[in-house]
Design a protein around this motif. Structure first.
Motif, PDB file in Angstrom:
ATOM      1  N   SER A 197       0.846  -1.203   0.000  1.00  0.00           N
ATOM      2  CA  SER A 197       0.000   0.000   0.000  1.00  0.00           C
ATOM      3  C   SER A 197       0.872   1.241   0.000  1.00  0.00           C
ATOM      4  O   SER A 197       0.597   2.175   0.739  1.00  0.00           O
ATOM      5  CB  SER A 197      -0.922   0.047   1.207  1.00  0.00           C
TER       6      SER A 197
ATOM      7  N   SER B  39      -0.206   5.030  -0.122  1.00  0.00           N
ATOM      8  CA  SER B  39      -0.507   5.837   1.065  1.00  0.00           C
ATOM      9  C   SER B  39       0.678   5.758   2.006  1.00  0.00           C
ATOM     10  O   SER B  39       0.569   5.283   3.133  1.00  0.00           O
ATOM     11  CB  SER B  39      -1.763   5.320   1.741  1.00  0.00           C
TER      12      SER B  39
ATOM     13  N   LEU C 155       0.747   6.593   5.687  1.00  0.00           N
ATOM     14  CA  LEU C 155       0.152   5.635   6.621  1.00  0.00           C
ATOM     15  C   LEU C 155       0.950   4.339   6.652  1.00  0.00           C
ATOM     16  O   LEU C 155       1.084   3.703   7.693  1.00  0.00           O
ATOM     17  CB  LEU C 155      -1.288   5.309   6.203  1.00  0.00           C
TER      18      LEU C 155
ATOM     19  N   TYR D  94      -3.436  -0.654  11.975  1.00  0.00           N
ATOM     20  CA  TYR D  94      -2.780   0.359  11.153  1.00  0.00           C
ATOM     21  C   TYR D  94      -2.429  -0.183   9.778  1.00  0.00           C
ATOM     22  O   TYR D  94      -2.534   0.528   8.780  1.00  0.00           O
ATOM     23  CB  TYR D  94      -1.529   0.892  11.859  1.00  0.00           C
TER      24      TYR D  94
ATOM     25  N   MET E 263      -5.560  -0.177   7.823  1.00  0.00           N
ATOM     26  CA  MET E 263      -5.947   1.196   7.488  1.00  0.00           C
ATOM     27  C   MET E 263      -5.159   1.702   6.287  1.00  0.00           C
ATOM     28  O   MET E 263      -5.697   2.398   5.425  1.00  0.00           O
ATOM     29  CB  MET E 263      -5.736   2.114   8.688  1.00  0.00           C
ATOM     30  N   ALA E 264      -3.864   1.320   6.251  1.00  0.00           N
ATOM     31  CA  ALA E 264      -3.050   1.750   5.103  1.00  0.00           C
ATOM     32  C   ALA E 264      -3.604   1.167   3.818  1.00  0.00           C
ATOM     33  O   ALA E 264      -3.623   1.830   2.773  1.00  0.00           O
ATOM     34  CB  ALA E 264      -1.598   1.331   5.301  1.00  0.00           C
TER      35      ALA E 264
ATOM     36  N   ASP F 204      -6.949   2.901   2.576  1.00  0.00           N
ATOM     37  CA  ASP F 204      -6.925   4.318   2.281  1.00  0.00           C
ATOM     38  C   ASP F 204      -7.423   4.583   0.864  1.00  0.00           C
ATOM     39  O   ASP F 204      -7.301   3.746  -0.030  1.00  0.00           O
ATOM     40  CB  ASP F 204      -5.489   4.837   2.438  1.00  0.00           C
ATOM     41  N   ASP F 205      -7.986   5.768   0.693  1.00  0.00           N
ATOM     42  CA  ASP F 205      -8.601   6.101  -0.593  1.00  0.00           C
ATOM     43  C   ASP F 205      -7.624   6.065  -1.758  1.00  0.00           C
ATOM     44  O   ASP F 205      -8.002   5.825  -2.893  1.00  0.00           O
ATOM     45  CB  ASP F 205      -9.213   7.502  -0.514  1.00  0.00           C
ATOM     46  N   ARG F 206      -6.331   6.325  -1.450  1.00  0.00           N
ATOM     47  CA  ARG F 206      -5.379   6.349  -2.552  1.00  0.00           C
ATOM     48  C   ARG F 206      -4.965   4.952  -2.985  1.00  0.00           C
ATOM     49  O   ARG F 206      -4.380   4.776  -4.039  1.00  0.00           O
ATOM     50  CB  ARG F 206      -4.125   7.124  -2.117  1.00  0.00           C
TER      51      ARG F 206
ATOM     52  N   ARG G  69      -6.965   1.684  -1.965  1.00  0.00           N
ATOM     53  CA  ARG G  69      -8.197   0.912  -2.191  1.00  0.00           C
ATOM     54  C   ARG G  69      -7.942  -0.570  -2.409  1.00  0.00           C
ATOM     55  O   ARG G  69      -8.443  -1.176  -3.356  1.00  0.00           O
ATOM     56  CB  ARG G  69      -8.957   1.450  -3.404  1.00  0.00           C
TER      57      ARG G  69
ATOM     58  N   THR H 171       5.023   8.759  12.270  1.00  0.00           N
ATOM     59  CA  THR H 171       4.620   9.547  11.113  1.00  0.00           C
ATOM     60  C   THR H 171       5.645  10.631  10.816  1.00  0.00           C
ATOM     61  O   THR H 171       6.047  10.823   9.664  1.00  0.00           O
ATOM     62  CB  THR H 171       3.250  10.186  11.366  1.00  0.00           C
TER      63      THR H 171
END
Lengths: 507, 174, 118
Positions: free
Chosen positions: A339, A342, A345, A418, A421-422, A425-427, A429, A498
């Motif tokens: 991923s 993103s 993340l 986490y 979640m990464a 993420d919308d970028r 998917r 981060t």
């Protein structure tokens, strides 16, 4: 030099243990392990202070505090300092859980065992530091060679030596393949510096070319570049036991002495993932255009998780089971690796997951070590009725099993959270990948808790209480504390990770 | 003329390499490895990297091959003569190898057109500048390599040094 | 697909260039790979491994010689020196493991290592 403190400690520790090996024969090695642990503990505390200082100063200032001849190939940014402190922590934990082993089980060369652990940890720290292909490769090689030797330390046990031979042959071949890939990448661009390579591979930021005469820009779609990168992926895949390259892992983990297995399951794996972050995510990921390695790794990631978990269900030997479980965990971390769209993340997720993985895996293995020091075996029936013989071990296992399976409120849960979640993420998917991951987490609950069932609900043949050794007991306690206490610390850790990842992105 | 030198060494190295991996006689394999390493050194000299060539001769041909010969002799004596040096069924391996060459050789061939060999002034390819690079640019790697050698030494001692009192099968070596 | 036999034969007459070296290195690497995959004897596998590392070195030196960088940048040679160092360390460790195992099991065949089934 200040910010190379963890490496200096580890190097000193290794050399110290090597010298100690001259004086220490048989008895007394446990004491040396304890001293080693305290050195590491002091080092970790100092390392964390330095880390706070380094974050305060910012990456440029820390770079200026380091001599140029080191800073050229060694990064001194906060993230690498963090990873080398983590390597120091791994070394300390390993010293602790192998205390009884070097004292009682290992008849010959106990201090050398400790020296190899320190040198392997030094390798991990150096992998995190490297920003040059040559340095990176040799740091990885230091970890691997120490690993081969650690698994062969019981040299009167055919199983241990066979594990060492298998690990050596497969590791050496994978190193050679990775080297071939690196030689292609070097040859095509003319550079070994990762920062230069990042600009040279891919559509590239052309601004870098001016001052870097003699670097050739190459497209990431060039077949030679793809070959080179895929060779590197294969090599790193072997190191982290990614699926088609995982077959050595259960055998080596089973045959190696248990403390060595515990170290091998966290140390080289962490090194492999740090190398993946450095090489694949930060170097060979052109900001525009397709990423050459992403598609194959995506499929292998799903395969790694699934195969690891499904096969783990059928194991009756705890070391084999944990081996397949560690393969599955590599799969989870690979979710974050693929991923990379993103990245803000994904990078913290990898950092978090690695910390959680180190803690819970060291903990689970320490339980196995504590029992195998006494019983001398690791099959699941040795654990029957453990809750009556040693409630401490049994309840500790339950906590580690929860963490490994990703049940809240443990560090393992947050790590998985986490990572997923990464992927969501919308970028990026990668919904299907996250679904596969969650399904796998559910499968894994079964086999982790099958062991707990044996501990709590199956009557054992032997009932006498177990006296848990001091070292293993403390290692379990520390990782237990880490697994549980890390939870409230996570928001802070995430913000740190981060910011560190942002530093890396600009690195 | 230069080309002839290169082809001579290249074909010698490849032919010996094939002997190394196919011969059924292990001593012959080691001998072929020695010649192969020496031929590789020739290629390095041809490529005006004399220091690498010298290292190749000293470490590979002189060191590693001798180490291998010792190991083979030790094992042979202890095993009483011949060491089995057979190969597995090569079906899968042939597919892998042909796949690799079939992909790699054309890719390399087409990626680099027939460029001439750029001239090299003897000075820059010499030992001095190499040492300069090694010590100034790659200090950490240099240190890591030294630790690596130390680890290898520790390992060799740990695994093969005999304990003073007792030892397993009494037949072999040293 | 300009990769024709005639092309190769024609190029044999040309001065040696980067591509000749690369094809040679690829072939050597492939031979080593073949040995690694087919040998049963652990010492044999180790020897095949050395061939693979040599192929890497041939690549590195050839790339240095014909590469894009200035000849003063000796990256490739430095890399090759390190690879040779590593090969020596690996050979020492590998032979130590093989000999230690041989003492116990009287075999150097990697596939007779069967206490740990695959």
């Amino acid at each position: 030099m200040l910010f190379l403190f963890p490496e200096l400690i580890l190097c000193g520790l290794g050399l110290g243990a090597t010298v100690a090996a001259l004086f220490c024969r048989g008895r007394g090695a446990g004491r040396w392990a304890l001293y080693g642990f305290f050195v590491c503990l002091a080092g970790v505390v100092t390392g964390l202070c330095l880390l706070a200082y380094a974050i305060d100063l910012g990456p440029e200032a820390t770079g200026q505090l380091t001599p140029e001849f080191i800073a050229r190939t060694f990064a001194v940014d906060p993230l690498s300092l963090f990873f080398s402190t983590l390597a120091l922590a791994v070394c300390g934990l390993a010293m602790l859980f192998s205390m009884e082993f070097v004292e009682e089980v290992l008849e010959e060369h106990p201090a050398e065992f400790l020296a190899l652990i320190a040198f392997a940890s030094l390798g991990i720290a150096c992998v995190a530091r490297s920003r040059d292909l040559i340095t990176l490769f040799f740091s990885l090689e230091l970890v691997s060679i120490s690993g081969y030797l650690l698994s062969g330390m019981l040299r009167r046990e055919p199983r241990s030596l066979e594990a060492a031979l298998k690990y050596f042959l497969i590791g050496a071949v994978s190193s050679a393949i990775m080297l071939f890939g690196m030689s292609l990448i070097y040859g095509l661009t003319g550079a070994t510096d990762l920062r230069v390579l990042r600009d040279a591979v891919g559509e590239g930021h052309l601004h870098a070319v001016g001052q870097l005469a003699g670097v050739r820009m190459v497209s990431s779609q060039d077949p030679m570049v793809i070959t080179g990168i895929l060779c590197i992926v294969v090599g790193l895949g072997f190191k982290i036991a990614m699926v088609p390259f995982h077959m050595w892992c259960p055998d080596v983990y089973e045959g190696a002495p248990t403390p060595a297995t515990a170290f091998l399951s966290v140390g080289p794996k962490a090194a492999g993932f740090v190398a993946i972050v450095r090489l694949l995510m930060l170097t060979f990921a052109p900001s525009s255009g397709p990423v050459p390695w992403a598609q194959p790794v995506l499929w292998l990631c799903a395969l790694t998780m699934t195969l690891g978990n499904v096969v783990a269900c059928r194991q009756t030997n705890l070391k084999r089971m944990l081996a397949y479980s560690s393969i599955a965990h590599s799969g989870y971390i690979l979710i974050a690796v693929v991923s990379l769209g993103s990245a803000d993340l994904a990078l913290p997720a990898i950092v978090m997951y690695l910390i959680a993985y180190v803690l819970m895996n060291v903990g689970a293995f320490s339980v196995v070590i504590a029992l195998s020091n006494i019983e001398g075996r690791e099959d699941i029936h040795a654990y029957n009725g453990l809750s009556k013989r040693s409630p401490y071990l049994a309840y500790a296992w339950v906590i580690f099993a929860m963490s490994l399976a990703g049940v809240p409120p443990t560090a393992g849960f947050l790590g998985k959270l986490y990572v997923f979640m990464a992927a969501l993420d919308d970028r990026v998917r990668l919904y299907w990948l996250a679904v596969v991951g969650v399904a796998n987490a559910v499968i894994s609950v079964w086999y982790y808790f099958r062991v707990a069932r044996h501990m709590f609900f199956v009557e054992g043949v032997r009932t006498e209480p177990i006296r848990v050794g001091r070292g293993a007991g403390w290692a379990i306690g520390l990782s237990l504390a880490g697994t549980l206490v890390l939870v409230p610390l996570f928001p802070w850790l995430i913000s740190f990770a981060t910011s560190a990842a942002q530093v890396l992105g600009a690195w | 003329m230069g080309s002839v030198v290169f082809y001579f060494f290249a074909f010698a190295a490849l032919a010996c390499a094939v002997i190394v991996v196919t011969s059924r006689h292990i001593v012959r394999s080691v001998a072929a490895l020695f010649v192969c390493m020496a031929a590789m050194a020739g290629i390095y000299f041809f490529l005006s990297a004399p220091f690498i060539g010298a290292m190749q001769l000293m470490i590979y041909a002189g060191g590693i091959t001798v180490l291998l010969i010792f190991a083979v002799m030790l094992v042979r004596r202890a095993a009483g003569g011949q060491v089995e040096h057979a190969s597995r069924n090569p079906g899968g391996a042939i597919v892998v190898v042909i796949g690799f060459v079939g992909w790699m050789a054309p890719a390399a061939w087409m990626a680099f057109g027939p460029r001439q060999m750029p001239p090299v002034e003897p000075r820059v390819a010499g030992v001095e500048s190499l040492a300069d690079d090694l010590i100034r640019h790659y200090v950490p790697a240099f240190e890591i390599a030294s630790v690596l050698l130390l680890v290898a030494m520790i390992g060799a001692v740990v695994l093969t040094l005999r304990a003073k009192q007792r030892e397993g099968p009494p037949t072999d070596d040293e | 697909m300009g990769f024709m036999l005639g092309d190769i034969l024609e190029s044999l007459g040309q001065p040696v260039g980067l591509r000749h070296c690369l094809v040679f290195a690829a072939l050597l690497f492939a031979v080593g790979l073949y040995g690694v995959l087919t040998r049963r004897n652990a010492i044999g596998i180790l020897m095949a491994l050395e061939l693979m590392l040599n192929a890497v070195n041939a690549n590195l030196v050839a790339f240095w010689r014909y590469g894009p960088g200035p000849r003063e940048a000796l990256n490739g040679q430095v890399f090759a020196v390190f690879v040779i160092t590593m090969a020596a360390a690996e050979a020492a460790v590998g032979l130590a493991i093989i000999l230690a195992l041989f003492r116990l099991r009287r075999t150097v065949n990697a596939d007779e290592v069967n206490l740990l089934k695959g």
